[in-house]
Design an enzyme around this catalytic site. Sequence first.
Site, PDB file in Angstrom:
ATOM      1  N   ASN A  60       0.871  -1.185   0.000  1.00  0.00           N
ATOM      2  CA  ASN A  60       0.000   0.000   0.000  1.00  0.00           C
ATOM      3  C   ASN A  60       0.907   1.234   0.000  1.00  0.00           C
ATOM      4  OD1 ASN A  60      -1.786   2.052   0.550  1.00  0.00           O
ATOM      5  ND2 ASN A  60      -2.273   1.365   2.636  1.00  0.00           N
ATOM      6  N   LYS A  75       0.069   4.246  -0.271  1.00  0.00           N
ATOM      7  CA  LYS A  75      -0.587   5.425   0.333  1.00  0.00           C
ATOM      8  C   LYS A  75      -0.370   6.664  -0.553  1.00  0.00           C
ATOM      9  CE  LYS A  75       0.107   3.316   4.798  1.00  0.00           C
ATOM     10  NZ  LYS A  75       0.094   3.471   6.240  1.00  0.00           N
ATOM     11  N   HIS A 128      -9.437   0.905   5.201  1.00  0.00           N
ATOM     12  CA  HIS A 128      -8.146   1.101   5.877  1.00  0.00           C
ATOM     13  C   HIS A 128      -8.365   2.037   7.070  1.00  0.00           C
ATOM     14  CE1 HIS A 128      -4.047   2.355   6.660  1.00  0.00           C
ATOM     15  NE2 HIS A 128      -3.637   1.310   5.961  1.00  0.00           N
ATOM     16  N   GLU A 172      -6.762   4.426   8.141  1.00  0.00           N
ATOM     17  CA  GLU A 172      -6.547   5.853   7.854  1.00  0.00           C
ATOM     18  C   GLU A 172      -7.790   6.455   7.199  1.00  0.00           C
ATOM     19  OE1 GLU A 172      -2.819   5.426   5.787  1.00  0.00           O
ATOM     20  OE2 GLU A 172      -1.852   4.893   7.680  1.00  0.00           O
ATOM     21  N   GLU A 202      -5.084  -5.228  10.673  1.00  0.00           N
ATOM     22  CA  GLU A 202      -4.061  -4.204  10.864  1.00  0.00           C
ATOM     23  C   GLU A 202      -4.311  -3.464  12.178  1.00  0.00           C
ATOM     24  OE1 GLU A 202      -2.212  -2.998   6.847  1.00  0.00           O
ATOM     25  OE2 GLU A 202      -3.889  -1.675   7.246  1.00  0.00           O
ATOM     26  N   GLY A 236       2.834   1.918  10.715  1.00  0.00           N
ATOM     27  CA  GLY A 236       3.836   2.974  10.587  1.00  0.00           C
ATOM     28  C   GLY A 236       4.581   3.299  11.873  1.00  0.00           C
ATOM     29  N   SER A 248       3.683  -2.501  10.230  1.00  0.00           N
ATOM     30  CA  SER A 248       5.133  -2.544  10.437  1.00  0.00           C
ATOM     31  C   SER A 248       5.772  -3.875  10.043  1.00  0.00           C
ATOM     32  CB  SER A 248       5.486  -2.185  11.893  1.00  0.00           C
ATOM     33  OG  SER A 248       5.126  -0.841  12.154  1.00  0.00           O
TER      34      SER A 248
HETATM   35  C1  PEP Z   1      -0.698   0.021   6.203  1.00  0.00           C
HETATM   36  O1  PEP Z   1      -0.926   1.208   6.410  1.00  0.00           O
HETATM   37  O2  PEP Z   1      -1.497  -0.680   5.540  1.00  0.00           O
HETATM   38  C2  PEP Z   1       0.529  -0.533   6.758  1.00  0.00           C
HETATM   39  C3  PEP Z   1       0.565  -1.805   7.006  1.00  0.00           C
HETATM   40  O3  PEP Z   1       1.538   0.347   7.004  1.00  0.00           O
HETATM   41  P1  PEP Z   1       3.019   0.005   7.586  1.00  0.00           P
HETATM   42  O4  PEP Z   1       3.480  -1.267   6.935  1.00  0.00           O
HETATM   43  O5  PEP Z   1       3.844   1.190   7.192  1.00  0.00           O
HETATM   44  O6  PEP Z   1       2.867  -0.150   9.046  1.00  0.00           O
END
Ligand code: PEP
Length: 255
Positions: free
Chosen positions: A17, A19, A102, A104, A172, A178, A217
């Site tokens: 992703n 973003k 998601h 976000e 997630e 992040g 992460s």
């Molecule tokens: C995400 O936002 O879908 C995600 C998994 O981000 P990160 O791997 O940067 O934690």
Amino acid sequence: MATQKSTPKIKALVAGNWKMNGTGKQLAELRKLMTAVGRRKPKADIMICPPATLLSRMAALKPKGVALGGQDCHANIAGAHTGDISAEMLKDAGARAVIVGHSERRADHDESDKAVRAKVEAAHRAGLTAIMCVGESLKQRKAGETLKIVQAQLRGSLPIDCSAKNTVIAYEPVWAIGSGLTPTVAQVEEVHNALRKALLRRFGDEGAKMRILYGGSVKPTNADELMAVPNVNGALVGGASLTAKDLYGILKAYC
Ligand code: PEP
């Protein structure tokens, strides 16, 4: 070589992703990824979900071995929705899937389970696979509410006619996105097992085959351990998907 212990019948998916990151220069990373995959093909499906501005440019590269996806879609096919993109438009631009719900989007755009469900339905209507995300906040985890929260999100965000082909779940934890923090292997296993049971109850045989990705992460250094957890059928990767080196480093868990 990593041992992959998750359910053998389910082919894993590793989806990146991007973003709101990437202009034309970033296409070089897709080319590098294609080269790496061409040299040594992981036993997992691979997908990049770039910003919508790069989707058709990526599709024009005909990325062998790398599928493309969108990051969100509107519930409607077309209309007066300035700035929005429909699932049909994503499909037309070369997407096979779209991320919906998601955290976000749930936070920044106040998306409810009902709104996410309408997007899952839109993805299915357009012939796209919906990658539907669930996850708890740190406050909810500390309050012992994780399973209750993700099960409610799953119930509220999925229509009844989901199949393993048109729907992927991504767990997630919001606090892991992040942040460099990840749940313990036992915590990931607990949530993925609960999600699998909920999918089985709701969708029967299809629920047994649906992919449940872990996201938050994931990096080359922790991918082996996380991808070996039972009922983890791949990863949704944010930051580490922006370079071919890191994303391929994660894919090595499936080589
Ligand atoms: C995400 O936002 O879908 C995600 C998994 O981000 P990160 O791997 O940067 O934690």
